[in-house]
Motif scaffolding. Structure first.
Motif, PDB file in Angstrom:
ATOM      1  N   SER A   3      -2.958 -13.494  12.581  1.00 25.22           N
ATOM      2  CA  SER A   3      -3.197 -13.793  11.179  1.00 25.22           C
ATOM      3  C   SER A   3      -4.465 -13.138  10.651  1.00 25.22           C
ATOM      4  O   SER A   3      -4.574 -12.870   9.469  1.00 25.22           O
ATOM      5  N   LYS A   4      -5.428 -12.850  11.523  1.00 29.57           N
ATOM      6  CA  LYS A   4      -6.641 -12.182  11.048  1.00 29.57           C
ATOM      7  C   LYS A   4      -6.337 -10.768  10.564  1.00 29.57           C
ATOM      8  O   LYS A   4      -7.090 -10.214   9.795  1.00 29.57           O
ATOM      9  N   ASN A   5      -5.228 -10.193  11.012  1.00 29.47           N
ATOM     10  CA  ASN A   5      -4.846  -8.852  10.588  1.00 29.47           C
ATOM     11  C   ASN A   5      -3.967  -8.852   9.344  1.00 29.47           C
ATOM     12  O   ASN A   5      -3.668  -7.796   8.814  1.00 29.47           O
ATOM     13  N   ILE A   6      -3.561 -10.014   8.899  1.00 24.56           N
ATOM     14  CA  ILE A   6      -2.728 -10.096   7.698  1.00 24.56           C
ATOM     15  C   ILE A   6      -3.645  -9.999   6.487  1.00 24.56           C
ATOM     16  O   ILE A   6      -4.699 -10.619   6.440  1.00 24.56           O
ATOM     17  N   LEU A   7      -3.242  -9.193   5.550  1.00 28.41           N
ATOM     18  CA  LEU A   7      -4.053  -8.981   4.361  1.00 28.41           C
ATOM     19  C   LEU A   7      -4.447 -10.303   3.712  1.00 28.41           C
ATOM     20  O   LEU A   7      -3.631 -11.221   3.604  1.00 28.41           O
ATOM     21  N   ASP A   8      -5.701 -10.379   3.284  1.00 25.91           N
ATOM     22  CA  ASP A   8      -6.213 -11.615   2.700  1.00 25.91           C
ATOM     23  C   ASP A   8      -5.406 -12.094   1.496  1.00 25.91           C
ATOM     24  O   ASP A   8      -5.227 -13.287   1.304  1.00 25.91           O
ATOM     25  N   ASN A   9      -4.903 -11.178   0.711  1.00 25.29           N
ATOM     26  CA  ASN A   9      -4.193 -11.586  -0.494  1.00 25.29           C
ATOM     27  C   ASN A   9      -2.770 -12.079  -0.242  1.00 25.29           C
ATOM     28  O   ASN A   9      -2.111 -12.529  -1.162  1.00 25.29           O
ATOM     29  N   ILE A  10      -2.303 -12.024   1.001  1.00 24.78           N
ATOM     30  CA  ILE A  10      -0.956 -12.544   1.269  1.00 24.78           C
ATOM     31  C   ILE A  10      -0.930 -13.629   2.333  1.00 24.78           C
ATOM     32  O   ILE A  10       0.090 -14.260   2.535  1.00 24.78           O
ATOM     33  N   LYS A  11      -2.043 -13.875   3.010  1.00 27.93           N
ATOM     34  CA  LYS A  11      -1.990 -14.790   4.145  1.00 27.93           C
ATOM     35  C   LYS A  11      -1.674 -16.234   3.744  1.00 27.93           C
ATOM     36  O   LYS A  11      -1.237 -17.013   4.573  1.00 27.93           O
ATOM     37  N   ASP A  12      -1.840 -16.578   2.468  1.00 26.28           N
ATOM     38  CA  ASP A  12      -1.517 -17.919   2.014  1.00 26.28           C
ATOM     39  C   ASP A  12      -0.165 -18.003   1.311  1.00 26.28           C
ATOM     40  O   ASP A  12       0.187 -19.040   0.757  1.00 26.28           O
ATOM     41  N   TYR A  13       0.606 -16.926   1.342  1.00 29.12           N
ATOM     42  CA  TYR A  13       1.933 -16.922   0.736  1.00 29.12           C
ATOM     43  C   TYR A  13       2.838 -17.917   1.463  1.00 29.12           C
ATOM     44  O   TYR A  13       2.733 -18.105   2.671  1.00 29.12           O
ATOM     45  N   GLN A  43       3.454  -0.339   4.511  1.00 28.67           N
ATOM     46  CA  GLN A  43       2.479  -1.100   5.291  1.00 28.67           C
ATOM     47  C   GLN A  43       2.407  -2.545   4.823  1.00 28.67           C
ATOM     48  O   GLN A  43       2.313  -3.465   5.629  1.00 28.67           O
ATOM     49  N   ARG A  44       2.472  -2.756   3.526  1.00 32.86           N
ATOM     50  CA  ARG A  44       2.472  -4.127   2.994  1.00 32.86           C
ATOM     51  C   ARG A  44       3.715  -4.866   3.474  1.00 32.86           C
ATOM     52  O   ARG A  44       3.663  -6.036   3.819  1.00 32.86           O
ATOM     53  N   LEU A  45       4.834  -4.173   3.496  1.00 33.56           N
ATOM     54  CA  LEU A  45       6.079  -4.751   3.994  1.00 33.56           C
ATOM     55  C   LEU A  45       5.922  -5.222   5.433  1.00 33.56           C
ATOM     56  O   LEU A  45       6.356  -6.317   5.792  1.00 33.56           O
ATOM     57  N   ILE A  46       5.281  -4.425   6.244  1.00 37.22           N
ATOM     58  CA  ILE A  46       5.042  -4.803   7.636  1.00 37.22           C
ATOM     59  C   ILE A  46       4.161  -6.047   7.717  1.00 37.22           C
ATOM     60  O   ILE A  46       4.444  -6.971   8.482  1.00 37.22           O
ATOM     61  N   HIS A  47       3.114  -6.100   6.907  1.00 32.48           N
ATOM     62  CA  HIS A  47       2.236  -7.271   6.893  1.00 32.48           C
ATOM     63  C   HIS A  47       2.992  -8.523   6.441  1.00 32.48           C
ATOM     64  O   HIS A  47       2.828  -9.602   7.018  1.00 32.48           O
ATOM     65  N   LEU A  48       3.811  -8.373   5.421  1.00 30.14           N
ATOM     66  CA  LEU A  48       4.600  -9.518   4.944  1.00 30.14           C
ATOM     67  C   LEU A  48       5.562  -9.995   6.022  1.00 30.14           C
ATOM     68  O   LEU A  48       5.742 -11.198   6.222  1.00 30.14           O
ATOM     69  N   ASN A  49       6.179  -9.072   6.723  1.00 35.22           N
ATOM     70  CA  ASN A  49       7.101  -9.422   7.789  1.00 35.22           C
ATOM     71  C   ASN A  49       6.381 -10.202   8.889  1.00 35.22           C
ATOM     72  O   ASN A  49       6.896 -11.204   9.399  1.00 35.22           O
ATOM     73  N   LYS A  50       5.192  -9.754   9.256  1.00 30.15           N
ATOM     74  CA  LYS A  50       4.403 -10.457  10.285  1.00 30.15           C
ATOM     75  C   LYS A  50       4.013 -11.847   9.808  1.00 30.15           C
ATOM     76  O   LYS A  50       4.016 -12.800  10.588  1.00 30.15           O
ATOM     77  N   LEU A  51       3.701 -11.968   8.533  1.00 32.31           N
ATOM     78  CA  LEU A  51       3.355 -13.273   7.968  1.00 32.31           C
ATOM     79  C   LEU A  51       4.530 -14.238   8.102  1.00 32.31           C
ATOM     80  O   LEU A  51       4.368 -15.373   8.565  1.00 32.31           O
ATOM     81  N   VAL A  52       5.711 -13.783   7.720  1.00 34.78           N
ATOM     82  CA  VAL A  52       6.905 -14.626   7.810  1.00 34.78           C
ATOM     83  C   VAL A  52       7.167 -14.993   9.265  1.00 34.78           C
ATOM     84  O   VAL A  52       7.465 -16.147   9.583  1.00 34.78           O
TER      85      VAL A  52
END
Length: 75
Positions: A3-13, A43-52
């Motif tokens: 989670s530390k690698n997930i962009l700050d603006n999406i980690k609370d989605y 790259q954002r897509l990858i971050h969102l996928n990891k978040l989910v």
């Protein structure tokens, strides 16, 4: 990716918010012929996928703990 690698603006989605944005990005990328112009979106897509993925793991872990606690209480 932790989670530390997930962009700050999406980690609370929420999962629904992430899913909606994932769908929008995939639709955009599917329409494009030259994907080199859309590396940031990818790259954002990858971050969102990891978040989910992390949110699902957390939910699964929570459900497993609840089941275990219920099982222990009924024993």
């Amino acid at each position: 990716m932790k989670s530390k690698n997930i962009l700050d603006n999406i980690k609370d989605y929420s999962i629904d918010q992430a899913k909606k944005e994932i769908t929008e990005i995939v639709e955009l990328l599917e329409k494009e012929e030259n994907l080199n112009n859309y590396l940031n979106e990818y790259q954002r897509l990858i971050h969102l996928n990891k978040l989910v993925e992390e949110k699902f793991k957390t939910k699964l872990r929570d459900l497993s703990l609840k089941k275990k606690n219920l099982s222990n209480k009924s024993s």
